[in-house]
Design a protein around this motif. Structure first.
Motif, mmCIF file in Angstrom:
data_model
loop_
_atom_site.group_PDB
_atom_site.id
_atom_site.type_symbol
_atom_site.label_atom_id
_atom_site.label_comp_id
_atom_site.label_asym_id
_atom_site.label_seq_id
_atom_site.Cartn_x
_atom_site.Cartn_y
_atom_site.Cartn_z
ATOM 1 N N SER A 3 5.161 -7.101 15.718
ATOM 2 C CA SER A 3 3.856 -7.512 15.221
ATOM 3 C C SER A 3 3.142 -8.209 16.365
ATOM 4 N N VAL A 4 1.978 -8.755 16.053
ATOM 5 C CA VAL A 4 1.224 -9.475 17.064
ATOM 6 C C VAL A 4 2.074 -10.599 17.646
ATOM 7 N N THR A 256 -3.995 -3.524 -10.202
ATOM 8 C CA THR A 256 -4.187 -3.584 -8.751
ATOM 9 C C THR A 256 -3.703 -2.314 -8.076
ATOM 10 N N GLU A 283 -11.989 -10.541 -2.426
ATOM 11 C CA GLU A 283 -11.469 -11.867 -2.189
ATOM 12 C C GLU A 283 -12.510 -12.784 -1.569
ATOM 13 N N GLY A 291 -6.396 -10.585 -8.068
ATOM 14 C CA GLY A 291 -4.988 -10.248 -8.121
ATOM 15 C C GLY A 291 -4.514 -9.716 -6.784
ATOM 16 N N GLY A 292 -3.199 -9.588 -6.643
ATOM 17 C CA GLY A 292 -2.662 -9.144 -5.360
ATOM 18 C C GLY A 292 -3.067 -7.719 -5.050
ATOM 19 N N SER A 293 -3.305 -7.436 -3.788
ATOM 20 C CA SER A 293 -3.544 -6.052 -3.401
ATOM 21 C C SER A 293 -2.239 -5.581 -2.804
ATOM 22 N N PHE A 294 -1.449 -4.882 -3.618
ATOM 23 C CA PHE A 294 -0.078 -4.618 -3.243
ATOM 24 C C PHE A 294 0.023 -3.644 -2.099
ATOM 25 N N GLY A 297 -1.972 -4.402 2.751
ATOM 26 C CA GLY A 297 -2.193 -5.271 3.927
ATOM 27 C C GLY A 297 -2.722 -4.492 5.110
ATOM 28 N N GLY A 298 -2.951 -5.113 6.197
ATOM 29 C CA GLY A 298 -3.479 -4.380 7.334
ATOM 30 C C GLY A 298 -4.980 -4.419 7.357
ATOM 31 N N GLU A 299 -5.542 -3.497 8.121
ATOM 32 C CA GLU A 299 -6.963 -3.643 8.434
ATOM 33 C C GLU A 299 -7.872 -3.356 7.242
#
Lengths: 310, 224
Positions: A3-4, A256, A283, A291-294, A297-299
């Motif tokens: 990762s970064v 979601t 968000e 709610g969670g965005s399952f 993640g990422g861009e």
């Protein structure tokens, strides 16, 4: 996995990671054991407390009707709130200051006030000034509170959705001689709604979660309220919380997942203009409620539209 | 017109809003600390920690805050006898409410911070590693300071949402603004006036927060 922040681990880092993993696992296990022990100490694993959930009676009498009311209130709030939100969203983009400003005030005002206050107020308002029957009043109050708040959030979504469309769309409409009203109705809005769909679906999670407020504060018989009646009947407090919590998690997880599936599909589709408002954008509009965005993640391609929400 | 206000002294109008401010303040600090730890876990090189962070955030964000707050009272206090270091029920409810708010809000702080970490250019972390900094040094000295500056805007949104969410504490009897409003609006005939007073109170609480932190986020954002 890189990762970064870190490279692919070498032998020393690998060893260190294993040690940290073992320590962290031990801590988690300790926490799990502690919870198990405390539950056991208070006799919460007794089969009598969990048995009701294996029988249909508990579900048909309490949980399913409660869930039904939760979904009913959420659906009503969405169906009423969306057109209202679209109206205010479009009004905020008007060319006339005297339309734009009042719309902005209304939207900002209802975004600044807690949903619970809106519900309490609506409940008492219907009681004092209208003839809504007392059985119907909680539902009316919950839906009113949810509509006022979520319409103002949706207004911002609609605004962002319209602004996310390429400028050429409205220029082309003008070039073929459409009026402003026609441009909005037949060119911009249909595309904006498509772009907004994932964001709208993820806003449903917020609405579902907020219905629980009505159950506790104004006696609307939704899922959390049904849990209370149920635990009074079967004397099963902790298990009922766990089961009701799981129902909410599963329900919102489905919503979601559907939103992010929709988002991927819309991004892939060649028919749209490529503008998509995702759950991530929601968000910024309404952070602590989404709610969670399952797994998304990422861009997640952000939209170029202007976003000034404070 | 405002005569009825003097009938309420437990809490008074100002006292109730002061309670809202206190709830927001302590929950805000708690969520910032726990949320930062969660964000560190979510970007850490240890898969187990990442898994825990992801699971925590996704589970907590899908449970209504109301369920969490009611659970602290009916579950933790009544069944498990969690006293939060006090025998006084009022103090206990106040602290339990803060525990609930921290549990919930930290998930959103974590997500805001994680998106901030993503804005730090790859080269910076690579440079940090090249001069021999470890993961925790890179995170503490290079990445987090910049990430914090770029997420003041989103964190301000979380703080405003938290301010509004503290009204849920009324459900377990913490005497804050929504609790007082519920009592007032049920006993007095002045429904519209009371609604306006409390609405105004929340606008006063949230509007300056948004404006000040919005200004700060523009000033402090790392210009790239």
């Amino acid at each position: 996995m890189t990762s970064v922040l870190y490279d692919a681990p070498g032998p020393r880092a690998k060893r260190r990671n294993v040690i940290i993993s073992v320590v962290f696992f031990a801590l988690l296990a300790l926490a799990a054991w502690f919870i198990w022990y405390k539950m056991d100490e208070k006799n919460q694993w007794a089969w009598a407390l969990w048995k009701p959930f294996t029988q249909s009676e508990a579900w048909t009498t309490y949980l399913l009707p409660g869930l039904g009311n939760t979904l009913k209130a959420a659906a009503l709030a969405m169906v009423i709130g969306l057109p209202l939100g679209a109206f205010f969203g479009i009004a905020r983009l008007s060319d006339h200051v005297w339309v734009r400003l009042p719309a902005a005030w209304v939207v900002e005002f209802f975004r600044a006030i807690p949903v619970l206050l809106l519900m309490l107020f609506a409940n008492e308002f219907y009681n004092s000034y209208t003839g809504v029957s007392s059985e119907q009043r909680p539902l009316y109050a919950v839906v009113t509170g949810l509509v006022l708040y979520n319409a103002s959030v949706l207004a911002e979504v609609v605004k962002a959705g319209i602004l996310s469309l390429p400028k050429g769309q409205s220029e082309a409409a003008m070039a073929i001689g459409l009026r402003k009203n026609q441009t909005m109705r037949s060119i911009l809005l249909p595309q904006a709604v498509t772009a907004m769909l994932p964001a709208i679906v993820s806003q449903l999670v917020v609405i579902v979660k907020d219905t629980a407020l009505g159950g506790v504060m104004i006696g609307f018989t939704e899922l959390l309220n049904a849990r209370q009646t149920m635990s009074a009947f079967y004397a099963t407090v902790i298990p009922s919380f766990i089961v009701v919590g799981l129902i909410y998690i599963v329900l919102n997880f489905i919503l979601t997942s559907f939103a992010s599936w929709l988002e991927k599909r819309l991004r892939r589709s060649k028919k749209s203009t490529g503008a998509v408002l995702s759950a991530e954008d929601m968000e910024e509009l309404n952070p602590a409620a989404v709610g969670g965005s399952f797994g998304t993640g990422g861009e997640g391609g952000g939209l170029p539209g202007s976003r000034t929400y404070t | 017109m405002f005569d009825f206000l003097s009938d309420y002294d437990n809490p008074t109008l100002l006292g109730a809003f002061w309670m809202t401010v206190k709830l927001t303040f302590f929950s805000g600090i708690g969520s910032l600390i726990w949320g930062t730890l969660l964000a560190a876990m979510r970007v850490s090189p240890v898969p187990l920690m990442r898994g825990f962070g992801t699971a925590y955030v996704n589970i907590i964000r899908n449970i209504p805050l109301t369920v969490i707050i009611i659970f602290t009272s009916l579950g933790l206090a009544n069944i498990f006898r969690v006293t939060m270091g006090s025998d006084d029920f009022k103090v206990q409810d106040f602290r339990l409410a803060i525990l609930g708010f921290v549990t919930y809000t930290a998930a959103f702080v974590c997500e805001a911070l994680r998106s901030g970490i993503n804005t730090v250019p790859l080269g910076q972390a690579e440079a940090a590693r090249a001069i021999g900094l470890t993961f925790s040094q890179t995170l503490r000295l290079i990445v987090l300071p910049q990430a914090f500056r770029s997420v003041i805007g989103p964190l301000a949104n979380v703080l405003i949402a938290l301010t509004k969410n503290t009204t849920v504490a009324a459900a377990i009897g913490v005497a804050e603004a929504a609790y007082l409003m519920k009592g007032m609006i049920e006993n007095e005939a002045e429904v519209l006036l009371i609604g306006a007073i409390f609405a105004f109170g929340f606008v006063v609480l949230t509007l300056p927060t948004g404006l000040i932190l919005g200004w700060l986020s523009k000033r402090l954002a790392v210009k790239r």
